[in-house]
Write a protein that holds these residues in place. Sequence first.
Motif, PDB file in Angstrom:
ATOM      1  N   ALA A  76       0.865  -1.355   0.120  1.00 17.00           N
ATOM      2  CA  ALA A  76      -0.093   0.102  -0.045  1.00 17.00           C
ATOM      3  C   ALA A  76       0.789   1.275   0.163  1.00 17.00           C
ATOM      4  O   ALA A  76       0.429   2.144  -0.800  1.00 17.00           O
ATOM      5  CB  ALA A  76      -1.020   0.012   1.052  1.00 17.00           C
ATOM      6  N   VAL A  77       1.841   1.133   0.693  1.00 15.97           N
ATOM      7  CA  VAL A  77       2.822   2.506   0.848  1.00 15.97           C
ATOM      8  C   VAL A  77       3.457   2.598  -0.435  1.00 15.97           C
ATOM      9  O   VAL A  77       3.770   3.810  -1.056  1.00 15.97           O
ATOM     10  CB  VAL A  77       3.637   2.435   2.129  1.00 15.97           C
ATOM     11  N   THR A  78       4.180   1.569  -1.178  1.00 13.67           N
ATOM     12  CA  THR A  78       4.447   1.649  -2.567  1.00 13.67           C
ATOM     13  C   THR A  78       3.731   2.188  -3.493  1.00 13.67           C
ATOM     14  O   THR A  78       4.104   2.875  -4.382  1.00 13.67           O
ATOM     15  CB  THR A  78       5.216   0.209  -2.796  1.00 13.67           C
ATOM     16  N   ALA A  79       2.612   1.499  -3.272  1.00 12.96           N
ATOM     17  CA  ALA A  79       1.508   2.271  -4.516  1.00 12.96           C
ATOM     18  C   ALA A  79       1.237   3.475  -4.434  1.00 12.96           C
ATOM     19  O   ALA A  79       1.399   4.293  -5.560  1.00 12.96           O
ATOM     20  CB  ALA A  79       0.258   1.364  -4.224  1.00 12.96           C
ATOM     21  N   GLN A  80       1.186   4.215  -3.190  1.00 13.76           N
ATOM     22  CA  GLN A  80       1.143   5.603  -2.930  1.00 13.76           C
ATOM     23  C   GLN A  80       2.319   6.146  -3.662  1.00 13.76           C
ATOM     24  O   GLN A  80       2.082   7.428  -4.302  1.00 13.76           O
ATOM     25  CB  GLN A  80       1.065   5.994  -1.334  1.00 13.76           C
ATOM     26  N   ILE A  81       3.462   5.856  -3.437  1.00 16.63           N
ATOM     27  CA  ILE A  81       4.691   6.437  -3.779  1.00 16.63           C
ATOM     28  C   ILE A  81       4.664   6.166  -5.315  1.00 16.63           C
ATOM     29  O   ILE A  81       4.900   7.401  -6.164  1.00 16.63           O
ATOM     30  CB  ILE A  81       5.998   5.843  -3.515  1.00 16.63           C
ATOM     31  N   ARG A  82       4.311   5.067  -6.210  1.00 18.24           N
ATOM     32  CA  ARG A  82       4.299   4.874  -7.368  1.00 18.24           C
ATOM     33  C   ARG A  82       3.206   5.698  -8.175  1.00 18.24           C
ATOM     34  O   ARG A  82       3.429   6.490  -9.090  1.00 18.24           O
ATOM     35  CB  ARG A  82       3.871   3.513  -7.600  1.00 18.24           C
ATOM     36  N   GLU A  83       1.942   5.995  -7.524  1.00 15.92           N
ATOM     37  CA  GLU A  83       1.030   6.878  -7.956  1.00 15.92           C
ATOM     38  C   GLU A  83       1.680   8.408  -8.073  1.00 15.92           C
ATOM     39  O   GLU A  83       1.346   9.139  -8.984  1.00 15.92           O
ATOM     40  CB  GLU A  83      -0.259   7.026  -7.024  1.00 15.92           C
ATOM     41  N   LEU A  84       2.191   8.841  -6.926  1.00 14.72           N
ATOM     42  CA  LEU A  84       2.617  10.356  -6.956  1.00 14.72           C
ATOM     43  C   LEU A  84       3.815  10.187  -8.175  1.00 14.72           C
ATOM     44  O   LEU A  84       4.041  11.227  -8.936  1.00 14.72           O
ATOM     45  CB  LEU A  84       3.318  10.605  -5.709  1.00 14.72           C
ATOM     46  N   THR A  85       4.899   9.185  -8.298  1.00 18.27           N
ATOM     47  CA  THR A  85       5.713   9.469  -9.359  1.00 18.27           C
ATOM     48  C   THR A  85       5.197   9.366 -10.651  1.00 18.27           C
ATOM     49  O   THR A  85       5.557  10.190 -11.687  1.00 18.27           O
ATOM     50  CB  THR A  85       6.608   8.348  -9.259  1.00 18.27           C
ATOM     51  N   LEU A  86       4.115   8.618 -10.950  1.00 21.24           N
ATOM     52  CA  LEU A  86       3.531   8.611 -12.061  1.00 21.24           C
ATOM     53  C   LEU A  86       2.672   9.892 -12.589  1.00 21.24           C
ATOM     54  O   LEU A  86       2.757  10.397 -13.701  1.00 21.24           O
ATOM     55  CB  LEU A  86       2.335   7.325 -12.157  1.00 21.24           C
ATOM     56  N   THR A  87       2.066  10.381 -11.680  1.00 16.35           N
ATOM     57  CA  THR A  87       1.376  11.635 -11.727  1.00 16.35           C
ATOM     58  C   THR A  87       2.158  12.832 -11.820  1.00 16.35           C
ATOM     59  O   THR A  87       1.916  13.941 -12.737  1.00 16.35           O
ATOM     60  CB  THR A  87       0.397  11.745 -10.525  1.00 16.35           C
ATOM     61  N   TYR A  88       3.338  13.115 -11.003  1.00 17.94           N
ATOM     62  CA  TYR A  88       4.026  14.266 -11.122  1.00 17.94           C
ATOM     63  C   TYR A  88       5.578  14.231 -11.456  1.00 17.94           C
ATOM     64  O   TYR A  88       6.196  15.151 -11.586  1.00 17.94           O
ATOM     65  CB  TYR A  88       4.145  14.631  -9.276  1.00 17.94           C
ATOM     66  N   LEU A  89       5.820  13.099 -11.724  1.00 16.06           N
ATOM     67  CA  LEU A  89       7.151  12.760 -12.631  1.00 16.06           C
ATOM     68  C   LEU A  89       7.030  11.785 -13.812  1.00 16.06           C
ATOM     69  O   LEU A  89       7.414  10.863 -13.656  1.00 16.06           O
ATOM     70  CB  LEU A  89       8.319  12.116 -11.484  1.00 16.06           C
ATOM     71  N   GLY A  90       5.924  12.110 -14.412  1.00 20.22           N
ATOM     72  CA  GLY A  90       5.381  11.278 -15.547  1.00 20.22           C
ATOM     73  C   GLY A  90       6.300  10.964 -16.707  1.00 20.22           C
ATOM     74  O   GLY A  90       7.527  11.514 -16.727  1.00 20.22           O
ATOM     75  N   VAL A  91       5.470  10.340 -17.557  1.00 19.49           N
ATOM     76  CA  VAL A  91       6.447   9.899 -18.876  1.00 19.49           C
ATOM     77  C   VAL A  91       6.912  11.147 -19.710  1.00 19.49           C
ATOM     78  O   VAL A  91       8.141  10.930 -20.083  1.00 19.49           O
ATOM     79  CB  VAL A  91       5.660   9.016 -19.818  1.00 19.49           C
ATOM     80  N   LYS A  92       6.180  12.273 -19.802  1.00 19.51           N
ATOM     81  CA  LYS A  92       6.761  13.353 -20.620  1.00 19.51           C
ATOM     82  C   LYS A  92       8.068  13.935 -19.954  1.00 19.51           C
ATOM     83  O   LYS A  92       8.936  14.181 -20.602  1.00 19.51           O
ATOM     84  CB  LYS A  92       5.741  14.517 -20.651  1.00 19.51           C
ATOM     85  N   GLU A  93       8.114  14.131 -18.645  1.00 20.50           N
ATOM     86  CA  GLU A  93       9.476  14.702 -17.901  1.00 20.50           C
ATOM     87  C   GLU A  93      10.340  13.725 -17.977  1.00 20.50           C
ATOM     88  O   GLU A  93      11.315  14.177 -18.021  1.00 20.50           O
ATOM     89  CB  GLU A  93       8.731  14.951 -16.289  1.00 20.50           C
TER      90      GLU A  93
END
Length: 299
Positions: free
Chosen positions: A276-293
């Motif tokens: 659950a903790v890892t999933a929260q971190i992944r969601e933040l990286t996907l949203t705010y450090l996404g593919v375009k960046e």
Amino acid sequence: MVTSADGSAIHVEVYGPEGAPAVVLAHGWTCSTRFWDAQIHALSADHRVIVYDQRGHGDSPAPALDAGSRDAGGRGYSTEALADDLEAVLTATLGPGERAVVAGHSMGGMTIMAASRRPAFRQHAAAALLCSTGPSRLTEEALVVPMAPGRLRTRLTAAVLGAKAPLGPVTPLSKKILKYATMGPGSAPEKVDACARIVHACPRGARHGWSQVLASLDLEVGLRELKLPVAVLVGTDDRLTPARHSRAMAGALPHCTGLVELAGMGHMTPVEAPEAVTAQIRELTLTYLGVKENEEAGA
């Protein structure tokens, strides 16, 4: 080793491929980088994972105290020192303009609040996770002493958490006590054992020194100055930083992306509920450090 503002040496470990989305993990009181082992293992295949030992913990030496000070009265143990150390880690491990998701558990979350107005934090932090933490009134709100709220419970809680006595070896009794105070009732024995070994490895001086800082903590202003996207996570059976802290933080944050309450989990959520903790971190990286960046960074 990274050198902090006052000359303190901070032990840092970096995992994962260069150029991958960066994650910085700050552990809590009496813990170490080993507290994040599950997240390091899960994230390092496709993230650059940066973990560090808070001063006095793990492989980071205890701070040099101010002249005449033998406790938290010196700057060596202070929320400003926590912010100094995080700034030093961010500056040393991230390139100019490079951003990361910063996740903090317990005192690590308090570190993020303490650093909220620091230039290096604002430059490098794209989003944050406040995990099982609180900004103030920790001894007043903690539930480790089973009695009604009031001044007596607060004094007893401060005495228990601030005790100078050595913890001694890990035993069945010590694990039972640790589980009651810090973990959910359904925690697996191997997870209780892992947390006990990490906590018992914390030097007595650092454990006491930081307990004095936490007893008088007030980071309400720092919390409100977190202008970046912040997710909040807590276990419903957290006795050290009960869920009421997280609910209040979610309401006070300028940009809270969501509050996750994990049923039956205690204070040690990265170990108790690693997925659950890892999933929260992944969601933040996907949203705010996404593919375009990431593509732009690799161009």
